[in-house]
Design an enzyme around this catalytic site. Sequence first.
Site, PDB file in Angstrom:
ATOM      1  N   GLU A 191      11.919  -9.353  28.465  1.00 31.68           N
ATOM      2  CA  GLU A 191      12.622  -8.325  29.260  1.00 31.68           C
ATOM      3  C   GLU A 191      13.990  -8.823  29.695  1.00 31.68           C
ATOM      4  O   GLU A 191      14.308  -8.871  30.893  1.00 31.68           O
ATOM      5  CB  GLU A 191      11.760  -7.870  30.450  1.00 31.68           C
ATOM      6  CG  GLU A 191      10.474  -7.199  30.000  1.00 31.68           C
ATOM      7  CD  GLU A 191       9.712  -6.438  31.078  1.00 31.68           C
ATOM      8  OE1 GLU A 191      10.086  -6.513  32.259  1.00 31.68           O
ATOM      9  OE2 GLU A 191       8.736  -5.743  30.710  1.00 31.68           O
ATOM     10  N   GLU A 309       3.660  -5.670  25.548  1.00 30.76           N
ATOM     11  CA  GLU A 309       3.089  -5.349  26.864  1.00 30.76           C
ATOM     12  C   GLU A 309       2.854  -3.844  26.877  1.00 30.76           C
ATOM     13  O   GLU A 309       3.801  -3.076  26.669  1.00 30.76           O
ATOM     14  CB  GLU A 309       4.019  -5.748  28.007  1.00 30.76           C
ATOM     15  CG  GLU A 309       4.140  -7.247  28.177  1.00 30.76           C
ATOM     16  CD  GLU A 309       4.950  -7.666  29.410  1.00 30.76           C
ATOM     17  OE1 GLU A 309       4.995  -6.926  30.410  1.00 30.76           O
ATOM     18  OE2 GLU A 309       5.553  -8.755  29.348  1.00 30.76           O
TER      19      GLU A 309
END
Length: 503
Positions: A191, A309
Site C-alpha cells: 500500500e 488482501e
Amino acid sequence: MAASALVPKSLLGAPTSATQRVVIRTDAEIGRVRPEFHGHFIEHLGSCVYGGLWVGKDSRIPNINGYRKQAVEYLKDLGVPVLRWPGGCFADDYHWRDGIGPAAKRPKRVNIHWGNYIEDGSFGTHEFIGLCRLLDAEPYLAGNVGSSTPHELRDWIEYCNYPSGSTLSDERSSNGSPEPFRVRYWGVGNESWGCGGNMRPEEYARLYRDFAVYCRDFGGTELFLVASGPSGNDTRWSRGLMDGLGWERPGGVSMHYYSGGVDRSTSFAVDHMNEQLASYAKVEESIIHQRAVLDSYENGKKVGLLLDEWGVWDNIPEEDEKRYGKLWQQSTVRSAVAAGLGLNIFNRQADKLYMCNIAQMVNVLQSLLLTDGPEGEHCVRTTTYHAFSLFKPHRSKTALRVETGDSSPLGLSVSASKSDKELAVSFVNPRHDSDLQVECTLKGSVAETGTAQILHDADWNACNSFDNPDRVVLKQQPIKANGSKIQLDLPRLSVATVILPIH
Ligand code: AHR
C-alpha cells in the site's frame, strides 16, 4: 436507512421460493484454478501472530515448537498454498534483522501502526519459515520500501536464499537454518499509496525500479517480485505505476479490496448485509478492469494480478479489540456467503488472476480461525474456514463457463471447474429472502451420481463462538444427477459445492 433494516429478522416474513436454471459448459474452459487463489496473509497486528498462531515454546497452550497446535492442525486440514507476512502496514516499518538471532537479544520496537504496543521480534524470519514448512505453504515476504533501502531488502533476500559461503548465508546457518529458505515471492512494499509511504504512483514506480535492480535470484531461486498496486479499482494508480516503470516489469501487481460493513459482525442489519454482499460485483468488475490495464502494457511479459488482501471489514467495537486484540472480528453466515462470492469470482476470473490472500488468517478481520486472546486455549474454525473448505475441490482444476441468466449483484453466484474425471460446482445464494431450487444443465459431459455439502443458516448473524464452536458447520445436501441434469435446493444464505464424477 430503509425501513426493513430496522425490522427484526424474525418479522421479515417468509422467504419466497424460486427455480433458477444454470448451464454448466464443461466444453468452455477459462483457465486453471491456481491453488494460490486460496492464499492467506498474517500480520503483526492484534493477536494474529502473537497469541494466535504463535504462543511460544513455554506456553501452557499445546504447541509445536511455539506454534499453536490446534491452529496448525486445522490449517493443515484445510491446506494453505501460500502465506504472506509480515504485513500489511507493518511491513513498511519492519527491519528483518530485528527478528533473527537469539530471541532474548532481539530489539524491542514500537508497533506504530497497530496500537503502539511493544513488538519483541520473537516471531521473525526463521519462525515464519518454520510455520510455512509446518503448513507446507509457499512463503511470500513483504519487503520494506516505505522506511528502508534497496540494500536492506537485497540483504534479506541473500540471507534467505543464498545457499552458503557468504557472510549472510552463514549467519542464517548459524541461526539454525543451513538449508536456504528459497523464498520466491517478494512484495516490494505494501500500500505504497497509503501506510507504506504515502506516495504518488510515479514516486513509487521510481523507488520500485531502484529496489528491483538489487533483488537477485540468489542461489538460483527465481524471484517473483510484486509491486504495490491499487486500492480497489484505482486505475489512476495502476496506470501511473505502469507508466513510471518504463520497461521494467514486475512479476505481479497487488490490488487490495476490502468490503466494508457499517455494523458489528454479529448484529448486521439486513440492508447493510445486502450492501456489503452486493459489493462483490464491484470486486469482480475491478479484477476485469485491472487486468485490462495491465494487459495494455504487456510488452512481451504478462504481469500477474494479485488480490493479496481481500475480505469483509466490519465495524469493530472497541470492547472486542480490548479483549481480543486489534481488528478482531467474528465471522458469521454473512461472512461465509461473502467468502463464497469472492471464491466464486476467482474461479470465474481464473484467467486474469495470479494469487489471492484473504485478510487475515487468524484473529484479524475475516479470519479462518479465532482464539480467545493471547492466553486463551480456545481455537475455533469460523464460518469463513468452512466456506474455504467447500472450495478446496476446485484447486488445480480447470475453471469452466457457467450461465445463470442473472447478473444482478445479489443473484445466484455459481462457478465450476473440472479435472479429467470430476466436476466441482459451487453455488452461493446471497439472498436472505429467497430459497432456490437449482436446475443445472451440463453441456459437454454427463454425470449420473454426485454429492453435495452445504453451509447454511437462515440467521445471517449466526457464528461459531468459543461456547458454541460448531454452530455453523458443513452438512450433506441431497442432489439429483441424471445424465445431463443436476438438481439441488439452495436455501437463502447458503454456500454449497457439488462434486460429480463425469464422463
Ligand atoms: O489488513 C489490515 C490492513 O489493511 C493492512 O495492514 C493494510 O495493508 C490494509 O490497509
